[in-house]
Scaffold this motif. Structure first.
Motif: not given
Ligand code: SF4
Length: 90
Positions: A27-29, A54-60, A72-74
């Motif tokens: 989904h992200f890669h 809830p951890v968008l900022a930490s992830c980015a 895709v991260w954050g």
């Molecule tokens: S990629 Fe990062 S910001 Fe997006 S859902 Fe996963 S942990 Fe959260």
């Protein structure tokens, strides 16, 4: 300059609360050979998941600090992270 590495558990603790926890990484890669339109659509779906995370900022921050080269991260794609890094090198 990259931040010094933290102990592994501390470094990844934020992921315990990730909205994407348990989801397939595809989904992200980007899969090999993904076409532009498919990539745009996949990234848009990934951002929808990130938007409620809830951890968008930490992830980015993690992805920018460690120059994560893929996915895709954050809410940020690799291209967007690259643009940010070029504009404001850490
Ligand atoms: S990629 Fe990062 S910001 Fe997006 S859902 Fe996963 S942990 Fe959260």
């Amino acid at each position: 300059m990259r931040k010094p590495y933290k102990p592994l558990l501390q470094q990844w603790a934020w992921q315990q609360s990730a909205a994407c926890r348990g989801m397939d990484a595809t989904h992200f890669h980007s899969p090999r050979g993904e076409h532009r339109k498919a990539r745009r659509e996949r990234e848009a779906r990934a951002r929808q998941v990130c938007a409620s995370c809830p951890v968008l900022a930490s992830c980015a921050e993690f992805a920018l600090d460690y120059r994560e080269p893929h996915g895709v991260w954050g809410e940020l794609s690799e291209r967007e992270r690259g643009e940010l890094a070029r504009r404001s090198p850490r």
